[in-house]
Scaffold this active site. Sequence first.
Site, mmCIF file in Angstrom:
data_model
loop_
_atom_site.group_PDB
_atom_site.id
_atom_site.type_symbol
_atom_site.label_atom_id
_atom_site.label_comp_id
_atom_site.label_asym_id
_atom_site.label_seq_id
_atom_site.Cartn_x
_atom_site.Cartn_y
_atom_site.Cartn_z
ATOM 1 N N SER A 8 0.822 -1.205 0.000
ATOM 2 C CA SER A 8 0.000 0.000 0.000
ATOM 3 C C SER A 8 0.860 1.259 0.000
ATOM 4 O O SER A 8 0.611 2.198 -0.758
ATOM 5 C CB SER A 8 -0.918 0.005 1.227
ATOM 6 O OG SER A 8 -1.792 -1.098 1.218
ATOM 7 N N ARG A 50 1.788 4.045 -3.202
ATOM 8 C CA ARG A 50 1.538 5.469 -2.980
ATOM 9 C C ARG A 50 2.817 6.269 -3.211
ATOM 10 O O ARG A 50 2.820 7.286 -3.905
ATOM 11 C CB ARG A 50 1.018 5.692 -1.548
ATOM 12 C CG ARG A 50 -0.449 5.324 -1.361
ATOM 13 C CD ARG A 50 -0.797 5.167 0.114
ATOM 14 N NE ARG A 50 -2.225 4.990 0.338
ATOM 15 C CZ ARG A 50 -2.892 3.842 0.155
ATOM 16 N NH1 ARG A 50 -2.239 2.774 -0.278
ATOM 17 N NH2 ARG A 50 -4.188 3.768 0.389
ATOM 18 N N ASP A 109 2.512 -6.270 -8.161
ATOM 19 C CA ASP A 109 1.710 -5.044 -8.075
ATOM 20 C C ASP A 109 2.563 -3.789 -8.195
ATOM 21 O O ASP A 109 2.188 -2.842 -8.890
ATOM 22 C CB ASP A 109 0.936 -5.013 -6.746
ATOM 23 C CG ASP A 109 -0.378 -5.772 -6.830
ATOM 24 O OD1 ASP A 109 -0.503 -6.636 -7.723
ATOM 25 O OD2 ASP A 109 -1.276 -5.499 -6.012
ATOM 26 N N ASN A 166 -3.718 -7.308 -12.276
ATOM 27 C CA ASN A 166 -4.829 -7.277 -11.318
ATOM 28 C C ASN A 166 -4.442 -6.437 -10.104
ATOM 29 O O ASN A 166 -4.833 -6.737 -8.975
ATOM 30 C CB ASN A 166 -5.195 -8.704 -10.889
ATOM 31 C CG ASN A 166 -6.555 -8.765 -10.200
ATOM 32 O OD1 ASN A 166 -7.372 -7.851 -10.311
ATOM 33 N ND2 ASN A 166 -6.804 -9.841 -9.481
ATOM 34 N N GLY A 209 -5.006 -3.597 -7.958
ATOM 35 C CA GLY A 209 -6.080 -2.655 -7.667
ATOM 36 C C GLY A 209 -5.582 -1.271 -7.315
ATOM 37 O O GLY A 209 -6.107 -0.268 -7.812
ATOM 38 N N SER A 221 -14.782 1.934 -1.640
ATOM 39 C CA SER A 221 -13.369 1.574 -1.599
ATOM 40 C C SER A 221 -12.571 2.779 -1.164
ATOM 41 O O SER A 221 -12.702 3.862 -1.740
ATOM 42 C CB SER A 221 -12.869 1.106 -2.969
ATOM 43 O OG SER A 221 -11.461 0.917 -2.936
ATOM 44 N N ASP A 241 -7.895 -6.750 4.419
ATOM 45 C CA ASP A 241 -6.936 -7.713 3.878
ATOM 46 C C ASP A 241 -6.451 -8.711 4.919
ATOM 47 O O ASP A 241 -5.811 -9.704 4.579
ATOM 48 C CB ASP A 241 -5.746 -6.978 3.262
ATOM 49 C CG ASP A 241 -6.087 -6.346 1.915
ATOM 50 O OD1 ASP A 241 -7.126 -6.702 1.340
ATOM 51 O OD2 ASP A 241 -5.305 -5.487 1.455
ATOM 52 N N ASN A 272 -17.057 -5.723 1.071
ATOM 53 C CA ASN A 272 -16.129 -5.326 0.013
ATOM 54 C C ASN A 272 -15.185 -6.448 -0.389
ATOM 55 O O ASN A 272 -14.537 -6.372 -1.445
ATOM 56 C CB ASN A 272 -15.316 -4.102 0.452
ATOM 57 C CG ASN A 272 -16.106 -2.811 0.354
ATOM 58 O OD1 ASN A 272 -17.236 -2.815 -0.122
ATOM 59 N ND2 ASN A 272 -15.542 -1.717 0.806
ATOM 60 N N GLU A 322 -9.449 -9.247 -5.412
ATOM 61 C CA GLU A 322 -8.881 -10.017 -6.517
ATOM 62 C C GLU A 322 -9.787 -11.162 -6.926
ATOM 63 O O GLU A 322 -9.777 -11.616 -8.070
ATOM 64 C CB GLU A 322 -7.499 -10.540 -6.135
ATOM 65 C CG GLU A 322 -6.389 -9.521 -6.201
ATOM 66 C CD GLU A 322 -6.312 -8.586 -5.007
ATOM 67 O OE1 GLU A 322 -5.272 -7.948 -4.845
ATOM 68 O OE2 GLU A 322 -7.289 -8.478 -4.230
ATOM 69 N N ARG A 380 -13.624 -12.953 -2.121
ATOM 70 C CA ARG A 380 -12.904 -13.605 -1.029
ATOM 71 C C ARG A 380 -13.836 -14.253 -0.015
ATOM 72 O O ARG A 380 -13.447 -15.215 0.656
ATOM 73 C CB ARG A 380 -11.966 -12.601 -0.346
ATOM 74 C CG ARG A 380 -10.744 -12.295 -1.184
ATOM 75 C CD ARG A 380 -9.795 -11.343 -0.509
ATOM 76 N NE ARG A 380 -8.617 -11.132 -1.351
ATOM 77 C CZ ARG A 380 -7.791 -10.104 -1.228
ATOM 78 N NH1 ARG A 380 -7.997 -9.183 -0.294
ATOM 79 N NH2 ARG A 380 -6.747 -9.981 -2.030
ATOM 80 N N HIS A 427 -3.545 -14.014 -4.142
ATOM 81 C CA HIS A 427 -2.411 -14.187 -3.239
ATOM 82 C C HIS A 427 -2.835 -14.363 -1.788
ATOM 83 O O HIS A 427 -2.266 -15.174 -1.060
ATOM 84 C CB HIS A 427 -1.473 -12.984 -3.372
ATOM 85 C CG HIS A 427 -2.122 -11.646 -3.136
ATOM 86 N ND1 HIS A 427 -1.591 -10.682 -2.326
ATOM 87 C CD2 HIS A 427 -3.282 -11.114 -3.607
ATOM 88 C CE1 HIS A 427 -2.358 -9.613 -2.323
ATOM 89 N NE2 HIS A 427 -3.404 -9.852 -3.084
ATOM 90 N N ARG A 428 -3.841 -13.624 -1.340
ATOM 91 C CA ARG A 428 -4.226 -13.696 0.072
ATOM 92 C C ARG A 428 -4.950 -15.017 0.391
ATOM 93 O O ARG A 428 -4.821 -15.529 1.505
ATOM 94 C CB ARG A 428 -5.087 -12.498 0.453
ATOM 95 C CG ARG A 428 -4.376 -11.188 0.197
ATOM 96 C CD ARG A 428 -4.657 -10.134 1.212
ATOM 97 N NE ARG A 428 -3.929 -8.907 0.879
ATOM 98 C CZ ARG A 428 -2.661 -8.671 1.153
ATOM 99 N NH1 ARG A 428 -1.939 -9.588 1.781
ATOM 100 N NH2 ARG A 428 -2.085 -7.527 0.797
ATOM 101 N N LYS A 471 2.212 -11.635 -6.212
ATOM 102 C CA LYS A 471 1.523 -10.343 -6.304
ATOM 103 C C LYS A 471 1.999 -9.384 -5.217
ATOM 104 O O LYS A 471 2.147 -8.184 -5.467
ATOM 105 C CB LYS A 471 0.009 -10.554 -6.212
ATOM 106 C CG LYS A 471 -0.819 -9.318 -6.529
ATOM 107 C CD LYS A 471 -2.297 -9.673 -6.565
ATOM 108 C CE LYS A 471 -3.115 -8.566 -7.196
ATOM 109 N NZ LYS A 471 -3.107 -7.322 -6.426
#
Length: 419
Positions: free
Chosen positions: A28, A32, A54, A96, A98, A171, A298, A321, A326, A329, A375-376, A401
């Site tokens: 994350s 950024r 990513d 993928n 996000g 989101s 996550d 959400n 991905e 979930r 991945h998660r 990822k």
Amino acid sequence: MMMGRAKLTIIPPGKPLTGRAMPPGSKSITNRALLLAGLAKGTSRLTGALKSDDTRYMAEALRAMGVVIDEPDDTTFIVTGSGKLKAPAAPLFLGNAGTATRFLTAAAALVDGKVIVDGDAHMRKRPIGPLVDALRSLGVDASTETGCPPVTINGTGRFEASRVQIDGGLSSQYVSALLMMAAGGDRAVDVELLGEHIGALGYIDLTVAAMRAFGAKVERVSPVAWRVEPTSYHAADFVIEPDASAATYLWAAEVLSGGKIDLGTPAEQFSQPDAKAYDLISKFPHLPAVIDGSQMQDAIPTLAVLAAFNETPVRFVGIENLRVKECDRIRALSSGLSCIVPNLGTEEGDDLIVASDPSLAGKVLPAEIDSFADHRIAMSFALAGLKIGGITILDPDCVAKTFPSYWNVLASLGVAYED
């Protein structure tokens, strides 16, 4: 681990996992910082960064828009920007990813020219319409035919309005994308959240902190609104903390195995929202009956698999959400858990209920877990394999990822695998 394996079976270690295991840098924060450094004039040095699928997509997209990015080692990006992104010669392909997709869709409004933001088949199913509508309300020429990528933006670097509203429950990435874009415009912009539910507010705090580090002036004018001045960005040296979402797998592996894993960073020093999961994980096997996942989304896959071994059932709420990540979930977790034992995971609306059964530990329950290329899902269900024999993860390489070294890290702690 050799890449290219179609599946991987975890062999329960049967002993406490001990040692030092460093999570990679925060995805994350890395994405950024990459964007902000790319928008800045001058050379920025990003250390402790994540190098994964990513962040690679983000870096390549910025390079396509004229940013020079050097990578002297495995955790550093040296980013040199002109203060203005250029229109790319071809559509930006972001797989993928996000964060990269949402952030660059907004940042494209600052480009003088046409930008097409696209992704793979999974990304083309992930909603982005609310962000496009928000951009249009500012006078940005942005469009999507499906409400998902691809998105076409004809940027000018100028806005026709000084206020934009967006549903904060959809989101937090939409909100962060608008905030980061706003500092590069031609006027002050107020970004205001709509709706009663504000999702993952902690990630907006991460965004604001990163923006300020690169010279932006951001003021929180109410609990649900921020004013961003048109300061543009300035180059900066920026240190990226380890990824809290990745840390959750190691915290859970520690309590499941009764071991001691040194992550190098104490849990209380993380600023990312998913670090809140540590307090819950430390309560295992006495997790609470209800866990609200709205502010640590996550971390929910980790907690859900951990809950399978809890003393009492656990209901996860506030996780709607997760259906548009991905993969879906909630469905992936309920189906994966129930692949191990029927009805171990069930859905009620958008809630996930984990039946919990401590006696699962030590059993052999052969199950092939569909990771849905997520991945998660792959990393969280590996935790089940620490206690149950026969757990096989399909498409294990999808961990690249965000945590490319995941399987090697577990192996360094004493976990073995078989084909």
